[in-house]
Design an enzyme around this catalytic site. Structure first.
Site, PDB file in Angstrom:
ATOM      1  N   ARG A  36       0.859  -1.181   0.000  1.00  0.00           N
ATOM      2  CA  ARG A  36       0.000   0.000   0.000  1.00  0.00           C
ATOM      3  C   ARG A  36       0.895   1.231   0.000  1.00  0.00           C
ATOM      4  O   ARG A  36       1.641   1.461   0.945  1.00  0.00           O
ATOM      5  CB  ARG A  36      -0.892  -0.014   1.252  1.00  0.00           C
ATOM      6  CG  ARG A  36      -1.829   1.166   1.397  1.00  0.00           C
ATOM      7  CD  ARG A  36      -2.508   1.093   2.774  1.00  0.00           C
ATOM      8  NE  ARG A  36      -3.554   2.085   2.919  1.00  0.00           N
ATOM      9  CZ  ARG A  36      -3.370   3.356   3.259  1.00  0.00           C
ATOM     10  NH1 ARG A  36      -2.147   3.818   3.463  1.00  0.00           N
ATOM     11  NH2 ARG A  36      -4.406   4.173   3.381  1.00  0.00           N
ATOM     12  N   SER A 105     -12.721  -3.718   2.478  1.00  0.00           N
ATOM     13  CA  SER A 105     -12.896  -2.840   3.628  1.00  0.00           C
ATOM     14  C   SER A 105     -14.386  -2.651   3.886  1.00  0.00           C
ATOM     15  O   SER A 105     -15.132  -2.255   2.984  1.00  0.00           O
ATOM     16  CB  SER A 105     -12.252  -1.474   3.374  1.00  0.00           C
ATOM     17  OG  SER A 105     -10.845  -1.570   3.383  1.00  0.00           O
ATOM     18  N   LYS A 135      -4.073   6.577   8.336  1.00  0.00           N
ATOM     19  CA  LYS A 135      -5.347   6.932   7.710  1.00  0.00           C
ATOM     20  C   LYS A 135      -6.252   7.608   8.726  1.00  0.00           C
ATOM     21  O   LYS A 135      -6.407   7.131   9.850  1.00  0.00           O
ATOM     22  CB  LYS A 135      -6.031   5.672   7.153  1.00  0.00           C
ATOM     23  CG  LYS A 135      -7.334   5.950   6.427  1.00  0.00           C
ATOM     24  CD  LYS A 135      -7.875   4.688   5.766  1.00  0.00           C
ATOM     25  CE  LYS A 135      -9.169   4.965   5.019  1.00  0.00           C
ATOM     26  NZ  LYS A 135      -9.685   3.769   4.317  1.00  0.00           N
TER      27      LYS A 135
END
Length: 216
Positions: A36, A105, A135
């Site tokens: 990521r 998610s 995040k």
């Protein structure tokens, strides 16, 4: 699907540093890796994903690509993880076929998990449970969703969001199959020790289950 630490990578442009720290974590026992990097160029993303895939093959661990279904297909990585604004689970499953991992998610919503299961997801991820350095969440997911999901959803449950070995413990106790973490491992002075601590949560649960089974 594995059980234990689901390691996510930080937004590091230094590929050598990224690979070396990841190698340490995989050697220590991280069960699965997600590549990521939200700010990477297409070229850097491909270079880093390819390097991490080679590393994961050495350790016999799955590499999941965040968001980028085509990159997963191009590199023949083990699967993808999809957020709410990415390709749908059904679309990714259609492109990648039945043999790949497709994670979804689901934030704090069981309805999303039910839909992901219906559309062919391999696992569902809930969170964030705690404030994250990676995040920013506009909501907080309650721990009770893990218990609910384990009774309603026939898929592995991943928990995410500010995870440390300490605050992940109650979620593992509720039945979480994997704990996803980035900063607590990659910014640690001794990343391997943090990986061992996460793994210890699952070892303790297994031991508790065995002891409980022996007394009832």
């Amino acid at each position: 699907m594995h059980q234990g630490l689901y390691l996510g990578t930080p937004d590091w442009d230094d590929t050598d540093r990224l690979v070396e720290t990841t190698r340490t974590a995989l050697h220590a026992g991280a069960a699965m890796l997600q590549y990521r990097h939200k700010g990477a160029s297409a070229q850097l993303r491909r270079e880093q994903a390819a390097a991490l895939l080679a590393l994961c093959r050495r350790f016999n661990r799955p590499l999941i690509i965040n968001d980028h279904v085509e990159l997963c297909l191009t590199l023949d990585a083990d699967g993808v993880h999809l957020g709410g604004t990415d390709a749908s689970v059904a679309q990714a499953r259609g492109v990648l076929g039945a043999g790949k991992i497709v994670g979804a998610s689901c934030y704090g919503e069981l309805a999303l998990a039910r839909a992901a299961q219906r559309d062919g997801a391999s696992y569902v991820a809930f969170g964030g449970f705690y404030p994250s350095r990676v995040k920013q969440y506009s909501f907080r997911t309650e721990a009770s969703i893990v218990t609910q999901a384990k009774t309603e959803i026939a898929l592995p449950v991943v928990v995410i969001g500010g995870m440390t070995p300490e605050n992940a413990a109650p979620l593992v106790g509720r039945g979480a199959d994997m704990v996803a973490a980035i900063s607590s491992v990659y910014t640690a002075a001794v990343p391997g020790a943090v990986v061992h601590a996460f793994d210890g949560l699952f070892a303790e649960r297994a031991k508790s289950c065995v002891n409980h089974g022996a007394t009832v």
